[in-house]
Motif scaffolding. Structure first.
Motif, short mmCIF file in Angstrom:
data_model
loop_
_atom_site.label_atom_id
_atom_site.label_comp_id
_atom_site.label_asym_id
_atom_site.label_seq_id
_atom_site.Cartn_x
_atom_site.Cartn_y
_atom_site.Cartn_z
N GLU A 186 -106.01 -90.08 92.87
CA GLU A 186 -104.74 -89.36 93.44
C GLU A 186 -103.79 -89.04 91.95
O GLU A 186 -104.22 -89.59 90.95
CB GLU A 186 -103.92 -90.34 94.36
N PRO A 187 -102.94 -88.00 92.16
CA PRO A 187 -101.86 -87.70 91.14
C PRO A 187 -101.03 -88.90 90.72
O PRO A 187 -100.89 -89.68 91.51
CB PRO A 187 -101.26 -86.44 91.45
N VAL A 188 -100.73 -89.03 89.52
CA VAL A 188 -99.66 -90.08 89.18
C VAL A 188 -98.11 -89.13 89.36
O VAL A 188 -98.15 -88.03 88.60
CB VAL A 188 -99.83 -90.63 87.85
N LEU A 189 -97.29 -89.91 89.63
CA LEU A 189 -95.83 -89.25 89.73
C LEU A 189 -95.37 -89.91 88.33
O LEU A 189 -95.18 -90.99 88.29
CB LEU A 189 -95.15 -89.66 91.00
N ILE A 202 -97.10 -94.65 90.24
CA ILE A 202 -95.46 -93.94 89.81
C ILE A 202 -95.30 -94.62 88.41
O ILE A 202 -95.60 -95.66 88.20
CB ILE A 202 -94.64 -94.40 90.66
N LEU A 203 -95.02 -93.63 87.49
CA LEU A 203 -94.96 -94.13 85.95
C LEU A 203 -93.45 -93.66 85.54
O LEU A 203 -92.99 -92.67 85.79
CB LEU A 203 -95.85 -93.40 85.07
N ASP A 204 -92.54 -94.56 85.47
CA ASP A 204 -91.15 -94.39 85.24
C ASP A 204 -90.67 -94.42 83.87
O ASP A 204 -90.72 -95.63 83.52
CB ASP A 204 -90.20 -95.15 86.16
N LEU A 205 -90.65 -93.47 83.18
CA LEU A 205 -90.59 -93.70 81.98
C LEU A 205 -88.86 -93.26 81.27
O LEU A 205 -88.89 -93.12 80.00
CB LEU A 205 -91.33 -92.15 81.07
N VAL A 206 -88.10 -93.34 82.20
CA VAL A 206 -86.77 -93.33 82.04
C VAL A 206 -86.16 -94.59 82.32
O VAL A 206 -85.46 -95.23 81.22
CB VAL A 206 -86.11 -92.39 83.11
N GLY A 207 -86.50 -95.43 83.38
CA GLY A 207 -86.02 -96.71 83.41
C GLY A 207 -84.53 -96.76 83.56
O GLY A 207 -83.95 -97.66 83.19
#
Length: 354
Positions: free
Chosen positions: A177-180, A247-252
């Motif tokens: 599945e795609p990563v957000l 989900i990968l949050d690169l902002v945090g």
């Protein structure tokens, strides 16, 4: 040698002349040929991390005080080495693993120096790459980049290993599945390329900047969503056919983590790398009821950087956009990054002036 130093937090870096260090023991002296500028450099330049609720983590409280030489994304050539460094031939080209620990604690002994409580990272607690030379404490931190462009390889030491380590935490599901991906700056564009190189399905990207969304689409993102849109969470759910599982949050930041939780499906896995800061109020019952996995990820370890460089060499992974600038433009580069005017990475070096 010339060093561009933080003499006062939040003020322009100052050019300082210092003696070229002489390596002793296992130390290796490296001439800097490329030094990337990262958001972590901005936090160090400012002197603190935002913990939310008016609270700050001041770097001075951790013993990190000016003068400081920033940049932990460093490529260079070996100049000389101490007597205990082994066979280090001058001229060898390497990217440097900057996340150096004490080397003796249980965390370091298991290979995770990047999260050592007594960390001595280059560009943070030790002088970094915004200088003519950098002193590396041991040759094991040098990763061979033969065949790679130095300016394109430098971001692998942070943007690259950070996203690689975080994506590894998401597991084999990336192929199903795609990563957000929240954030389409240097890390976001790097994450898109790492996903492709690892055989992932792809990425759906969220960013508030239309230029960065366009850059993400140009890099191969499956879709790009405006994080400021009032229905951003609904758009995420629609694009992922019921909610994002990875989900990968690169902002945090508080708004991005909130969006991640709103857009996640039951059983979703959220990995947070970004350090923009803030705080979050969470209804605890939602974590087991949904159930969600919320995980932090801080840069990456030496083994992961070696794996990543090997992945780049084996797959021909496309580099992120790089703006090459001479080192004496470092203050303009910091201003551009601070004001969100950078697509990809700025990489600086004295030789880029020619």
């Amino acid at each position: 040698m010339r060093c561009y130093c933080v003499m006062h937090h939040g003020q322009p870096l100052e050019l300082v002349e210092k003696d070229i260090p002489t390596p002793v023991g296992t130390e290796v002296l490296v001439r800097v040929t490329a030094a990337g500028l990262c958001h972590t450099d901005l936090h160090i330049w400012e002197g603190y991390y935002d913990l939310g609720g008016g609270k700050r983590l001041n770097l001075a409280d951790r013993g990190i005080k000016p003068p400081l030489v920033l940049s932990h994304e460093i490529c260079g050539e070996v100049v000389s080495a101490g007597a205990a460094a082994g066979d280090m031939k001058p001229g060898g080209r390497f990217v440097i693993h900057p996340w150096i620990g004490c080397g003796t604690c249980p965390t370091c002994l298991r290979g995770d120096e990047n999260i050592c409580l007594k960390g001595r990272a280059l560009g943070v607690a030790r002088p970094g790459g915004f200088a003519d030379y950098v002193l590396v404490p041991h040759p094991r931190y040098l990763v061979d980049i033969e065949g790679l462009d130095g300016a394109e390889a430098a971001p692998l030491a942070c943007a690259g290993v950070t996203t690689y380590s975080a994506i590894k935490k998401l597991g084999d599901g990336i192929r199903n599945e795609p990563v957000l991906i929240i954030g389409a700056g240097g890390l976001g564009l790097m994450a898109i390329e790492v996903l492709k190189a690892l055989g992932g399905i792809g990425a759906i990207v969220v960013d508030i900047d239309p230029a960065k969304r366009e850059a993400a689409l140009a890099a191969g993102a499956l879709a790009a969503i405006d994080g400021k849109a009032p229905d951003a969470a609904q758009q995420v759910i629609a694009a992922t056919e019921g909610g994002a599982g990875l989900i990968l949050d690169l902002v945090g930041a508080a708004p991005t983590v909130t969006l991640a939780m709103q857009g996640a499906r039951r059983g979703g896995h959220i990995v947070i790398c970004g350090l923009m800061g803030g705080d979050l109020t969470v209804s605890l019952a939602t974590i087991p009821l949904r159930p969600l996995c919320i995980e932090g990820s801080y840069v990456g370890n030496l083994a992961e950087l070696r794996e990543l460089v090997d992945l780049v060499k084996r797959t021909g992974m496309k580099p992120i956009p790089v703006s090459r600038r001479p080192m004496d433009q470092v203050n303009q580069a910091i201003a551009d990054l601070h004001h969100g005017r950078v697509i990809g990475r700025i990489v600086l070096a004295p030789e880029f002036a020619h």
